[in-house]
Motif scaffolding. Sequence first.
Motif, PDB file in Angstrom:
ATOM      1  N   ALA A 121       0.835  -1.198   0.000  1.00 17.65           N
ATOM      2  CA  ALA A 121       0.000   0.000   0.000  1.00 17.65           C
ATOM      3  C   ALA A 121       0.873   1.252   0.000  1.00 17.65           C
ATOM      4  O   ALA A 121       0.625   2.200  -0.740  1.00 17.65           O
ATOM      5  CB  ALA A 121      -0.931  -0.002   1.202  1.00 17.65           C
ATOM      6  N   GLU A 122       1.924   1.228   0.821  1.00 16.86           N
ATOM      7  CA  GLU A 122       2.816   2.392   0.872  1.00 16.86           C
ATOM      8  C   GLU A 122       3.578   2.531  -0.436  1.00 16.86           C
ATOM      9  O   GLU A 122       3.864   3.632  -0.900  1.00 16.86           O
ATOM     10  CB  GLU A 122       3.781   2.264   2.045  1.00 16.86           C
ATOM     11  CG  GLU A 122       3.091   2.488   3.371  1.00 16.86           C
ATOM     12  CD  GLU A 122       4.047   2.355   4.537  1.00 16.86           C
ATOM     13  OE1 GLU A 122       5.228   2.702   4.389  1.00 16.86           O
ATOM     14  OE2 GLU A 122       3.615   1.867   5.601  1.00 16.86           O
ATOM     15  N   ASP A 123       3.894   1.390  -1.023  1.00 13.75           N
ATOM     16  CA  ASP A 123       4.573   1.408  -2.316  1.00 13.75           C
ATOM     17  C   ASP A 123       3.684   2.085  -3.357  1.00 13.75           C
ATOM     18  O   ASP A 123       4.161   2.735  -4.269  1.00 13.75           O
ATOM     19  CB  ASP A 123       4.880  -0.026  -2.731  1.00 13.75           C
ATOM     20  CG  ASP A 123       5.763  -0.090  -3.965  1.00 13.75           C
ATOM     21  OD1 ASP A 123       6.935   0.304  -3.855  1.00 13.75           O
ATOM     22  OD2 ASP A 123       5.269  -0.522  -5.023  1.00 13.75           O
ATOM     23  N   LEU A 124       2.371   1.903  -3.197  1.00  9.45           N
ATOM     24  CA  LEU A 124       1.408   2.473  -4.147  1.00  9.45           C
ATOM     25  C   LEU A 124       0.901   3.824  -3.652  1.00  9.45           C
ATOM     26  O   LEU A 124      -0.271   4.159  -3.786  1.00  9.45           O
ATOM     27  CB  LEU A 124       0.262   1.492  -4.376  1.00  9.45           C
ATOM     28  CG  LEU A 124       0.701   0.181  -5.053  1.00  9.45           C
ATOM     29  CD1 LEU A 124      -0.338  -0.907  -4.884  1.00  9.45           C
ATOM     30  CD2 LEU A 124       0.997   0.412  -6.514  1.00  9.45           C
ATOM     31  N   TYR A 125       1.793   4.575  -3.062  1.00 13.74           N
ATOM     32  CA  TYR A 125       1.575   5.990  -2.714  1.00 13.74           C
ATOM     33  C   TYR A 125       0.589   6.243  -1.580  1.00 13.74           C
ATOM     34  O   TYR A 125       0.099   7.360  -1.440  1.00 13.74           O
ATOM     35  CB  TYR A 125       1.144   6.798  -3.954  1.00 13.74           C
ATOM     36  CG  TYR A 125       1.900   6.432  -5.198  1.00 13.74           C
ATOM     37  CD1 TYR A 125       3.279   6.597  -5.241  1.00 13.74           C
ATOM     38  CD2 TYR A 125       1.257   5.890  -6.296  1.00 13.74           C
ATOM     39  CE1 TYR A 125       3.990   6.230  -6.366  1.00 13.74           C
ATOM     40  CE2 TYR A 125       1.977   5.535  -7.425  1.00 13.74           C
ATOM     41  CZ  TYR A 125       3.331   5.706  -7.460  1.00 13.74           C
ATOM     42  OH  TYR A 125       4.025   5.345  -8.566  1.00 13.74           O
ATOM     43  N   ALA A 126       0.269   5.233  -0.768  1.00 16.57           N
ATOM     44  CA  ALA A 126      -0.595   5.478   0.377  1.00 16.57           C
ATOM     45  C   ALA A 126       0.275   5.885   1.563  1.00 16.57           C
ATOM     46  O   ALA A 126       1.250   5.196   1.868  1.00 16.57           O
ATOM     47  CB  ALA A 126      -1.404   4.232   0.719  1.00 16.57           C
TER      48      ALA A 126
END
Lengths: 289, 369
Positions: free
Chosen positions: A191-196
């Motif tokens: 999720a963080e990898d996907l800009y979250a």
Amino acid sequence: MGLGLFHRHRGATPYLLLAPGMLWLAAFFLVPLGFLAYQSLESGSIIAGFGYAFTWAWSNYSSAVRGYTGEFERSFEYAGLATVIALVVSYPVAYWIAFRGGRWKNLLLLFIVAPFFVTYLIRTLAWQTILSDHGLVVRLLTDIHLISPGGRVLATGTAVVAGITYNFLPFMALPLYVSLEQIDQTLIEAAEDLYASKWRAFLRVTFPLSLPGVVAGTLLTFIPAAGDFINAQLLGSPTSHMIGNVIQSKFLGLQDYPAAAAMSFILMAIILALVLVYARVVGTEKLTG
Amino acid sequence: MTVEAAVPPEAPAATEYDIRLIGLTKRFDDVVAVDGISLDIDRGKFFALLGPSGCGKTTTLRMIGGFEEPTEGRIELGGVDVAPLPPYKRDVNTVFQSYALFPHLTIFENVAFGLRRRGVKGGDLRRRVGESLELVGLAGLERRKPRQLSGGQQQRIALARALVNRPRVLLLDEPLGALDLKLRKEMQLELKRIQADVGITFVHVTHDQEEAMTMADGIVIMNGGRIEQLGTPSELYERPRTPFVAGFLGVSNLLEGTAVAGDRVKLADGTEVQCPHEVLGGRTGTVQIGVRPEKLRIGGDAGNSLSGTIAESAYIGVSTQYIVETPAGPVTVYVQNDRPGGQVATGERLTLSWSPESTFVVDALEGSS
Ligand SMILES: Nc1ncnc2c1ncn2[C@@H]1O[C@H](COP(=O)(O)OP(=O)(O)O)[C@@H](O)[C@H]1O
Ligand SMILES: [Mg+2]
């Protein structure tokens, strides 16, 4: 031939395994429940001796609702409040243990369960002391002007809610912990990898994946809390009594079995209805992922 | 609504490197997982990080992605130091080995996840998700949940979910590791096609040398947290510079000797072997010369030669493998079966020859110099 035997056995095995539990439920749950239903439709009075007779006395139900609306309402209000507070308090704790507990996980979980090593009654009595008029909590709350001088906590609804919250907290915290613990950390990284941001990742991934724990925890807390009477009895006053107190006094004090049985059924029906609505709202889809 | 991902703007002076690692080091307590690696990765290249398990590939990738903080060193993406940026602010996406698809979201929402965070909505969102699914050949599965897909399909979705964001760099950590052999071969070609299509820099981590050779434009071979050698697949295969690389990529014959001139090495039995100047690279003292088994000929005189007896032979269809005992050490030879009955019997003496051009030189093994 042997194969046929095998198949027949395999067909019967689940039922054989289910049998002890089913028998247990039938003997100790369904039979008493049936008896209770029967009792709730009896009439008669203690003055006329123990002469209760089955008369389809539906009036037991209507008078229970009419006479004790306040207690019913309070039951659900207190149980609901306690459930929400327990959820808000234990979610961060469970989260922290599951994700940051490391090798202390088991010890920390033990701390959560530790109060269970003391009897329910004693635990609640201890809260009488904690919340007593000259106790620490009252003094602290007076100092920070949350209650006016001479005000009290014990014998109020607040005390009852606090007691219920405390007593049922582990039922909330443990399922939450289990569901959080099962979440694959890589998903949060993804999720963080996907800009979250961390907070977005929590809202979109961690929290939805912990929903089964939230549902289990809220049910395990709310259902027994709604029928509880110990907390209201020890920490409350008659104005903060719940329906459990009424049922308890009717059954054990006044021996008005039909009225008590009718109230039990009403309580059960309302809880069941609420649970069904709740399950609908949260959605079974989400629970199974 | 604020756009969460503050993507570093395109560096004004167009840098030729997408990724630049400078002295990158990561220590976990007493384990040095990555030991001071420096590396430049060109834009638009398919790059492989190859090495045995535990050599620090994942840790390197995680530092680039922002999931692990370097103990020392710098990481630049497109000329910008990304040290202060959390993962969600880096213009990099990762395909995780376990795929890490969100189990509670549909395939559409999985692929749309990154775009939504960046404020893409409505028709634009649907179009881009659709294109991305088409790219990986899985259009039409939008409404399924990840668990309803096969492993290979999940792998493609993970790829689509990352690529849809058009990141500067795509990091792939052993993305094919969980697939069976046949699917893995298919996906290798597929990944290469997709990379060529989208033109994004791929950094592909693998421990499978064949996979790296098939797919990558450039390979860096890692061992024990360090870079052993960097080059194109053919450079690494033809001219390995360390014993580790020679042994890790395919089969090598390594024979110990002493450098006697800028382009000659004398083997233990006194035979002199010719090699290109740049291969010896000015080394003196004890070295090892290497030659690949398929570069050896039986008989003939291709420049370098060695004599020996055949100790073992194995017929494997297209070729026959011999192990020849020579005074300089055992040598493996692959001979094409280009005519029937061409095999040589065990115990026969023969002469092997090879061209100086096919000879490479690596350092001697530790402690033997
Ligand atoms: N979080 C961690 N804590 C401690 N040691 C780690 C951690 N992650 C990796 N390591 C160690 O670092 C080394 C490199 O690991 P890794 O980068 O996963 O290698 P690879 O991906 O090449 O197999 C290994 O020795 C591994 O045990
Ligand atoms: Mg790894």
